[in-house]
Design a protein around this motif. Structure first.
Motif: not given
Length: 373
Positions: A99-124
């Motif tokens: 239930g991601p709504g407008r996609g706002t939560l996911m967009a904010d979460a992915l922006r924070a995930a960029q602080l750990l590039p290896a984590f961000r790269a692992a996400l599908d």
């Protein structure tokens, strides 16, 4: 004036069509359960609430935490990063939002995930969303991302996963039961004698076996969410088998509550849930006790529930909000601090909303949850 009149006419026709769908079903099959009513009123592909509008934000019917403050989604993204580290930093895993709504939560979460590039790269990334209208909103919010959409969690591929469900379980259909002088019976929805209005009805006495309190007083109402417990069980099964974590945030209780929590919301105001099918949000309080029991039955370990305020404060919401406020304009600062208050104040979302984490049984305790003795 003509534009407003046209919008009102369109809404009236849509509400009438939703009522017609419900009425035809009742005439053909008899009074329906609250679960069937919710499924049609919310999810019918042509006249259902979520299929016909964007309900979020000040101009919609309700505001969710990701729309209140960017910090909410950022902290959940970092929570997922902490769980990734606890998993041994796998090179690939599923990031799933229900239930991601407008996609706002996911967009904010992915922006924070960029602080750990290896984590961000692992996400599908996988989003579970049945509404074509909301999928389009999510596609725009996440235009730079590679996303896979699913209509249900059952379609999400197997494998290690991190799952977020914010205000998702409260919209899953429930069944209601009323304690009569002879025992428990299901609460149903029927047509009145003129067949132009929905009314409450009581079904036959239920056989023993359902998890309903037998010592409840006559007239008491109890609620069960078969879809919610089945989903929690499936999530628990996957976590026990493949690893990962799930974070569920919603408003509800620990499973001991008796009462009618079925409610409707339109333009940020409550109304009779039978009044405007298809034109109002329908929800019920989440029974966290049932979700926890179902997930643990499937082999997972549950942490919580804890109040949203306690969870977010442990993740650093005050520090992050104040850091943003220091570099903001006076108006932005007021907005940031007002959003913080809304998320953690007991008079707003702080105590009414709860957080539960599900992990494999041998997992460490996730951030934001107390260490149990």
């Amino acid at each position: 004036i003509l534009s407003q009149a046209s919008a009102n006419l369109s809404k009236s026709m849509r509400v009438g069509r939703a009522f017609d769908v419900l009425a035809r079903r009742i005439r053909a099959e008899g009074p329906m359960s609250v679960a069937d009513y919710m499924a049609i009123a919310l999810s019918h592909p042509e006249v259902g609430y979520y299929a016909t509008r964007d309900p979020f934000g000040p101009s919609g019917d309700f505001v969710t935490a990701p729309e209140v403050s960017q910090v909410f989604g950022e902290l959940l993204g970092l929570w997922c990063a902490e769980r990734w580290q606890a998993m041994g930093e796998p090179q690939q895993l599923l990031l799933v939002e229900l239930g991601p709504g407008r996609g706002t939560l996911m967009a904010d979460a992915l922006r924070a995930a960029q602080l750990l590039p290896a984590f961000r790269a692992a996400l599908d990334i996988h989003l579970v969303e049945a509404s074509a209208l909301l999928r389009e909103q999510q596609r725009r919010a996440l235009a730079s991302e590679q996303i896979t959409w699913h209509r249900s969690f059952a379609e999400v591929p197997e494998g290690p996963l991190l799952l977020i469900a914010n205000e998702f379980f409260d919209a899953l259909p429930i069944r209601q039961f009323v304690k009569t002088s002879e025992g428990w019976a299901e609460r149903l929805i029927a047509l009145d004698e003129g067949e132009d209005q929905l009314v409450w009805a009581v079904g036959r006495l239920l056989p023993p076996g359902l998890p309903l309190p037998q010592d409840a007083q006559q007239g008491s109402i109890a609620e069960l969410s078969p879809l919610g417990t089945a989903l929690a069980e499936e999530i628990g099964r996957r976590l026990a088998r493949f690893g990962g974590a799930a974070l569920i945030i919603d408003y509800g209780h620990d499973g001991k509550a008796i009462g009618d929590s079925f409610q409707a919301l339109r333009q940020h105001r409550p109304l009779d849930p039978l009044e405007c099918p298809g034109d109002a949000d329908l929800t019920a309080h989440v029974n966290f006790g049932s979700l926890v029991a179902a997930a643990e039955k499937a082999g997972a370990k549950a942490h919580g529930p804890v109040e949203q305020a306690r969870f977010l404060e442990a993740l650093g919401i005050k520090e992050r909000s104040e850091a943003l406020a220091r570099n903001a304009t006076p108006q932005q600062r007021r907005q940031l601090l007002a959003a913080l208050d809304r998320l953690i104040s007991p008079s707003h979302m702080g105590s009414r909303f709860k957080a539960v984490a599900l992990t494999p049984p041998d997992s460490s305790i996730p951030a934001g949850f107390p260490v149990t003795p």
